[in-house]
Design an enzyme around this catalytic site. Structure first.
Site, short mmCIF file in Angstrom:
data_model
loop_
_atom_site.label_atom_id
_atom_site.label_comp_id
_atom_site.label_asym_id
_atom_site.label_seq_id
_atom_site.Cartn_x
_atom_site.Cartn_y
_atom_site.Cartn_z
N SER A 106 -0.78 -5.85 0.30
CA SER A 106 -1.03 -4.40 0.20
C SER A 106 -1.26 -4.05 -1.27
O SER A 106 -0.58 -4.57 -2.16
CB SER A 106 0.19 -3.64 0.72
OG SER A 106 0.10 -2.28 0.33
N TYR A 129 -6.79 1.01 -0.56
CA TYR A 129 -7.20 2.32 -0.08
C TYR A 129 -8.23 2.85 -1.06
O TYR A 129 -8.29 2.40 -2.21
CB TYR A 129 -6.02 3.28 -0.06
CG TYR A 129 -4.92 2.92 0.91
CD1 TYR A 129 -5.07 3.14 2.26
CD2 TYR A 129 -3.72 2.38 0.46
CE1 TYR A 129 -4.05 2.82 3.16
CE2 TYR A 129 -2.69 2.06 1.34
CZ TYR A 129 -2.86 2.29 2.69
OH TYR A 129 -1.86 1.98 3.56
N THR A 155 -8.63 -0.08 3.91
CA THR A 155 -7.96 0.69 4.98
C THR A 155 -8.53 2.11 5.00
O THR A 155 -8.53 2.80 3.98
CB THR A 155 -6.44 0.70 4.75
OG1 THR A 155 -5.99 -0.65 4.78
CG2 THR A 155 -5.72 1.50 5.81
N LYS A 254 -10.23 -1.74 7.97
CA LYS A 254 -8.99 -1.65 8.76
C LYS A 254 -8.69 -0.20 9.14
O LYS A 254 -8.66 0.66 8.25
CB LYS A 254 -7.82 -2.22 7.95
CG LYS A 254 -6.46 -2.06 8.60
CD LYS A 254 -5.39 -2.78 7.80
CE LYS A 254 -4.03 -2.70 8.44
NZ LYS A 254 -3.35 -1.42 8.23
N HIS A 278 -2.54 1.94 12.42
CA HIS A 278 -1.56 1.86 11.33
C HIS A 278 -0.14 1.72 11.88
O HIS A 278 0.82 2.25 11.33
CB HIS A 278 -1.67 3.13 10.46
CG HIS A 278 -1.51 2.87 8.98
ND1 HIS A 278 -2.57 2.81 8.12
CD2 HIS A 278 -0.42 2.68 8.22
CE1 HIS A 278 -2.14 2.60 6.88
NE2 HIS A 278 -0.83 2.51 6.92
#
Ligand code: FNR
Length: 383
Positions: A106, A129, A155, A254, A278
Site C-alpha cells: 500500500s 491512490y 485504486t 483496483k 474495498h
C-alpha cells in the site's frame, strides 16, 4: 491457540492488537451490510462434488499479473499494516515471497518502498491512490521504477472516504482531543505485547512513502485526516493518460464493480482489473464482489485480466471466485490479522492453510488444474 483456519487469526489478532487498531482493520463502512455480504455471498455458493477422477496430482500454480505464482492469491494493499507487527510490511512481503505469491505494498504503508524492496529479492508491487500533488506522485512512480517495481495498482474506489462507525466510536476518526488520546493510550496499555513489539521496538512510526510531505511525528488520526484532504476526488478515466505517461510497467485498476467501468478501464489501458468494493469499506449497499464478478468478466471478455477481492476467507472461496471468472484473488484482512497474530510466520501459515484448503477443494470437485476451473464446478443455489 493454534490457528486452524483463517478466521482463527482474527480471533488471535483481537487479543494482540489495541482495540482501536483491531476495529480499524475489522470494520466496514456504515451498516457494514456490503462487508458482510462479501463473505456470505461467497459462502452461499455450492460446489459440485465429483468423484473418481484421478486427483493424485494437483497443480495450484498459475499466472497472475504477468507473473508465475504458486497460488492464485496475492496479499492485497493494506494501509498501515506496519502497525500490526514490528516493521509489518517487511514481514508480510518476506512471507509472500517465501510462499511464491505477490505482495502489493500500500502507498500508505509504514515501511517505505525502499525498506520493503530491500528486504526481498523479487519485485514488489506498489498500490497508489491519485494524490492531488502530481509532482509527488511523479517522484514516487520514478522511485518505484528505479527500485524494480514492475506493477502499479491504482485504486479508484476511494475518490472520497466513506465513514466507518467503529473508527468514529474509537476516536480514530473525527475531532482529536485529550479524551481520544487518553482512550487510545489506555487501549495500548491493555496490550503490552503489542506496545513493546510495535510501539517501543517497531519505529520509526512514520508513513514511509509520505514522510517527505507529512509533518514529523504525525500519528494515525492525523494521517487519516491527511488522506481525506489529499486524495484527488476529481479523478476521471482521462487521468489514466497521465499515469500512462509516467508509468511504463504493468497497470492494474483496483476497485471496479460495474461492467461499464470495467470497459472504461480496458479502454484506458488497464492490464488487469480488480473487482473490489474495498472489503466493504467504501460504498455500503454496493453488491458483494462475487455477485458483481460474472457480469464484469463477461463484459471484459478477455481484454484484461480479471482479479477479485473482498470476503475471501478460505481456499474454497478462492475456487468459487475462480469458477466465476477471476484469474486470482487478493486478500486484505486475512493477512493483516495473520501478521498481527504471529508476524511473518503467521502470514506464511495462513498461506499454507489456503494452499491446503484449495488443494482439498480441487480434489473433491474433481479438478487438477487451475486453468480448468469454470462455473461447471458450482451448483445453482438451493440445490
Ligand atoms: C484496505 N484496503 C486498501 N486498499 C487499497 O487499495 N489501499 C489501501 O491502502 C488499503 N488499505 C486497507 C486497510 C485495511 C485495514 C483494510 C482492511 C483494507 C482494501 C484491501 O486492499 C482489499 O480491497 C480488501 O481488504 C479486501 O477485502 P477483505 O479481504 O479484507 O475482505
Amino acid at each position: 491457540m493454534i490457528a486452524a483456519c483463517i478466521d482463527d487469526f482474527r480471533v488471535l489478532a483481537k487479543t494482540r492488537l489495541p482495540r482501536f487498531l483491531f476495529d480499524y482493520i475489522d470494520g466496514g463502512s456504515y451498516s457494514e451490510a456490503t462487508m458482510r455480504s462479501n463473505v456470505a455471498d461467497l459462502q452461499a455458493l455450492r460446489l459440485r462434488q465429483q468423484v473418481m477422477r484421478d486427483v493424485s496430482a494437483i497443480d495450484l500454480s498459475t499466472m497472475m499479473m504477468g507473473r508465475k505464482v504458486a497460488l492464485p492469491i496475492a496479499l492485497g494493499p493494506v494501509g498501515l499494516a506496519g502497525l500490526n507487527a514490528r516493521r509489518g510490511e517487511v514481514q508480510a512481503a518476506r512471507a509472500a515471497e517465501a510462499k511464491g505469491v505477490p505482495f502489493i505494498l500500500s502507498a500508505v504503508s509504514c515501511c517505505s518502498l525502499e525498506e520493503v524492496t530491500g528486504a526481498v529479492s523479487g519485485p514488489v508491487m506498489l498500490q497508489l491512490y491519485m494524490i492531488r500533488d502530481r509532482d509527488f506522485m511523479r517522484d514516487l512512480l520514478g522511485r518505484a521504477a528505479a527500485l524494480g517495481v514492475d506493477t502499479l495498482v491504482l485504486t479508484v474506489d476511494l475518490a472520497v472516504q466513506s465513514a466507518r462507525y467503529r473508527d468514529v466510536r474509537s476516536g480514530l476518526a473525527g475531532v482529536q482531543g485529550i479524551d481520544t488520546q487518553l482512550r487510545r493510550f489506555s487501549q495500548i496499555a491493555a496490550r503490552p505485547g503489542w506496545a513493546w513489539d510495535v510501539g517501543v521496538r517497531g519505529g520509526p512510526h512514520t508513513l514511509g512513502n509520505f514522510a517527505p510531505v507529512m509533518k514529523e511525528g504525525a500519528g494515525l488520526s492525523q494521517f487519516l485526516a491527511w488522506v481525506g484532504r489529499n486524495f484527488d476526488a476529481s479523478i476521471t478515466w482521462k487521468d489514466l493518460d497521465w499515469i500512462r505517461q509516467h508509468w511504463s510497467g504493468r497497470l492494474v485498476i483496483k476497485g471496479v464493480l460495474d461492467p461499464d467501468d470495467a470497459l472504461a478501464a480496458c479502454d484506458a489501458g488497464a492490464d488487469s482489473i480488480i473487482v473490489s468494493n474495498h472489503g466493504g469499506r467504501q460504498l455500503d449497499g454496493a453488491p458483494s464482489t462475487i455477485a458483481a464478478l460474472p457480469a464484469v468478466a463477461k463484459a471484459v471478455g478477455g481484454r484484461a485480466e480479471i482479479l477479485m477481492d473482498s470476503g475471501v476467507r478460505s481456499g474454497v472461496d478462492v475456487l468459487r471466485a475462480l469458477a466465476l471468472g477471476a484469474k486470482g484473488v487478493l486478500l486484505g484482512r486475512p493477512w493483516a490479522f495473520a501478521l498481527a497474530a504471529r508476524g511473518e510466520a503467521g502470514v506464511a501459515a495462513m498461506l499454507d492453510l489456503l494452499r491446503h484448503e484449495m488443494a482439498v477443494a480441487m480434489a473433491l470437485t474433481g479438478q487438477t488444474s487451475i486453468a480448468d476451473l469454470s462455473p461447471d464446478i458450482l451448483l445453482p443455489l438451493n440445490t
